[in-house]
Motif scaffolding. Sequence first.
Motif, mmCIF file in Angstrom:
data_model
loop_
_atom_site.group_PDB
_atom_site.id
_atom_site.type_symbol
_atom_site.label_atom_id
_atom_site.label_comp_id
_atom_site.label_asym_id
_atom_site.label_seq_id
_atom_site.Cartn_x
_atom_site.Cartn_y
_atom_site.Cartn_z
ATOM 1 N N PHE A 5 0.859 -1.187 0.000
ATOM 2 C CA PHE A 5 0.000 0.000 0.000
ATOM 3 C C PHE A 5 0.899 1.242 0.000
ATOM 4 O O PHE A 5 1.908 1.265 -0.668
ATOM 5 C CB PHE A 5 -0.885 0.022 1.251
ATOM 6 C CG PHE A 5 -1.855 -1.121 1.393
ATOM 7 C CD1 PHE A 5 -1.428 -2.427 1.566
ATOM 8 C CD2 PHE A 5 -3.221 -0.896 1.396
ATOM 9 C CE1 PHE A 5 -2.322 -3.479 1.721
ATOM 10 C CE2 PHE A 5 -4.133 -1.935 1.551
ATOM 11 C CZ PHE A 5 -3.671 -3.225 1.710
ATOM 12 N N GLU B 209 -10.416 5.908 4.999
ATOM 13 C CA GLU B 209 -11.223 5.017 4.152
ATOM 14 C C GLU B 209 -12.691 4.961 4.555
ATOM 15 O O GLU B 209 -13.493 4.337 3.870
ATOM 16 C CB GLU B 209 -10.636 3.601 4.213
ATOM 17 C CG GLU B 209 -9.220 3.535 3.725
ATOM 18 C CD GLU B 209 -8.674 2.119 3.684
ATOM 19 O OE1 GLU B 209 -9.111 1.298 4.506
ATOM 20 O OE2 GLU B 209 -7.819 1.852 2.823
ATOM 21 N N GLN C 17 -8.623 7.257 10.343
ATOM 22 C CA GLN C 17 -7.196 7.514 10.584
ATOM 23 C C GLN C 17 -6.850 8.915 10.096
ATOM 24 O O GLN C 17 -7.664 9.551 9.433
ATOM 25 C CB GLN C 17 -6.377 6.471 9.837
ATOM 26 C CG GLN C 17 -6.488 6.586 8.329
ATOM 27 C CD GLN C 17 -6.037 5.336 7.625
ATOM 28 O OE1 GLN C 17 -6.805 4.403 7.481
ATOM 29 N NE2 GLN C 17 -4.787 5.323 7.187
HETATM 30 C C1 BGC Z 1 -5.379 1.521 6.297
HETATM 31 C C2 BGC Z 1 -4.444 1.929 5.176
HETATM 32 C C3 BGC Z 1 -3.210 1.050 5.207
HETATM 33 C C4 BGC Z 1 -3.611 -0.418 5.156
HETATM 34 C C5 BGC Z 1 -2.421 -1.334 5.244
HETATM 35 C C6 BGC Z 1 -5.678 0.033 6.197
HETATM 36 O O1 BGC Z 1 -6.442 -0.356 7.292
HETATM 37 O O2 BGC Z 1 -6.576 2.238 6.217
HETATM 38 O O3 BGC Z 1 -4.079 3.283 5.303
HETATM 39 O O4 BGC Z 1 -2.391 1.350 4.122
HETATM 40 O O5 BGC Z 1 -4.464 -0.703 6.229
HETATM 41 O O6 BGC Z 1 -1.723 -1.141 6.427
#
Ligand code: BGC
Length: 700
Positions: free
Chosen positions: A257, A397, A519
């Motif tokens: 990610f 998200e 977040q």
């Molecule tokens: C978060 C992302 C993160 C991903 C992997 C998700 O729960 O919202 O920001 O990149 O986890 O760690």
Amino acid sequence: MNEYKKGVLSRTIRFCDKKNRETLVLQHLFVHGRLMHRAGLKIIITPLNWEGRIEICSALDGRVTNQGVERYRDLGSKHLDLVESKHIDEQRMVLKMRTNGSCLDIAMGARTRIFVNNKTAAITSLSADKSGGYVARQFMVTVARGETISIEKLICIYTSWDTGIYECLSEAENTIADDVESFDSLLKSHVIAWELLWRKFDVRLELGNSDLEQYTQKIIRLYIFHLLQSSSVHSLDIDVGMPARGWHGEGYRGHIFWDEMIIFPFLNYRTPRITRTLLMYRYRRLHEARLAAKTAGCKGAMYPWQSGSNGREETQQMHLNPESGRWLPDNTYLQRHVNNAIVYNIAQYFQITQDIQFLSFYGGEITLEIARFWASLATYNPKIDRYEILGVIGPDEYHDAYPGAEKPGLNNNAYTNLMVMFVMDQALNLQHLIPEQDWEYLRKKLGIEDRELKIWQKMSRRMKIVFHDDGIISQFEGYEALKEFNWDEYKIKYGNIQRLDRILEKEGDSANNYKLSKQPDVIMLFYLFSAETLRKMFKRLDYSFDKDSIVKNINYYLNRTTNGSSLALVIHSWIEARLEREGSWELFSQALETDMVYDPAGSTREGVHLAAMSGCIDILQRGYAGLEIRSNILILNPLLPKSINRISFHIRYRKHWLDLEITQNHVKVKSLTSKAIPFTIMIKDEIIRLYPGNIAVVDL
Ligand code: BGC
């Protein structure tokens, strides 16, 4: 020395069977810290009150399936097919499997030896294979009371992606056939490798409270250990990225990610060669990112939110809400901000290393192509003379659409837009950083026209940021109109409300309707940029923004977060480290627990959270020690919370190895290098030229 300092996993099991026979089993295993193809396992069995026959089965099992994450279990989980297996002799065997999607060959070899009271024993060895990729030897050994049996299994592993090999099965066969190592000799070189790693990577803490010190230090070292398990010198020159959950579990299926942005500061200051390898992983996938941009009707390159294999978009299209049992569309792929993280990482890597070669050929090309992508995605709004980015989502998200909207996506996410300004700056700045021939070469290669550069210049001054409530940066346009959330009611009703997205969806409601976040989103800006840099950025955009606005914005969004991602606590603690030290220590202590607390329902069993781990170390080094590089100056501006007496660690900076010690009263920096060019360091407000071998001490 703790076992994880040696990089060895040890277990002790003492059990009593139905016949009242007591047995003690000790197990040690390791994956070699220097020899990337080797691993070892030793099991010592002592029958405590019995004697008799023991049967030992030593296998290479290629039938493993992906069953580690409960909610993925109904999905395809068998990824390996048998190619070949073979017994070389009574001790040695090899197995070759092939992944059924990507056709990657994986070969393993094993040599098993059994000793009774440290002497080679007379044993019977039989083949015990099963079909479908399971090759095994069964050993029968008779033990007398008080005798100890040790089983040593030395492993080698090769894949068809390895460089400098002929073919992976024959390599495995040769290695294991010629193996003269004992477990102990292999272990010895492994322990030396870890000793050398700890010299570079250890971060030592001294706290007022010694129990707390021991506990905290243990976790810090454990996290460093896991970071080095996931990316190490073994990663150099191989095509490998940084998966969010490490290689430890199957959570997120190994996908990559944007988490690198939080992981790289740990590596950058110690082994930037690893960061370079991880950035090259992105470069090799530039072609796929270009295709993705084209498919989306854009120019340049658009890296996907989640990626793996060849760099195509791997974000799932549907996800399961375990609370409601419903499968829902997953719109998180709209997090185009991952592209900004890549440019930011390139810039940070360059700041620390001044690696012009990398910037000229690889980092520069990625940066220009991402700038191009944003320029084609952005819309110019002549009414306000600003550029807008529509239909994306930010790091939070929980907001993927406007309330009730059928189409996903939000307009003018502040974090994305400000980072786009940063990308444009980086792209334009390249011409001043790299040799002019390289700049011309890149421009020609990519066909960048003057017209494009003009647009980028304008975008770096006219991106749209929306504000509400007297100086609060709106997470996205329209955020102001969302409802305030009733936090107290939900805390009472559910206790843990980290996953409010799931809770609300189950209730037939949606997180999209409220002012809440999973977040840091706006807050990411305060994590990535200093107050001074942000002030300048806003000024150039012609928005008024001062130091007070930062505190106001941080408090506003901190009061509206669920900390639903493991990234949240570390970022929040980091931010607080600059604002309110004691509050930060509390958040830091919570962040430290991310992968420590045993929670059967928690997600650590699906893989560790590498960004949270690295983020914790980074709070110590950049947050509390105040380590920073700005305008070619290494800066140390410490702000230790009361609980910390001393932090010490090593960093590598411009060919110097530096030993840093920060206490409540002083900062000491010692160059451990005897030959290097002196550099400028600023400790608190004092500017010092540090020569190789010299020490700088500044009282606080
Ligand atoms: C978060 C992302 C993160 C991903 C992997 C998700 O729960 O919202 O920001 O990149 O986890 O760690």
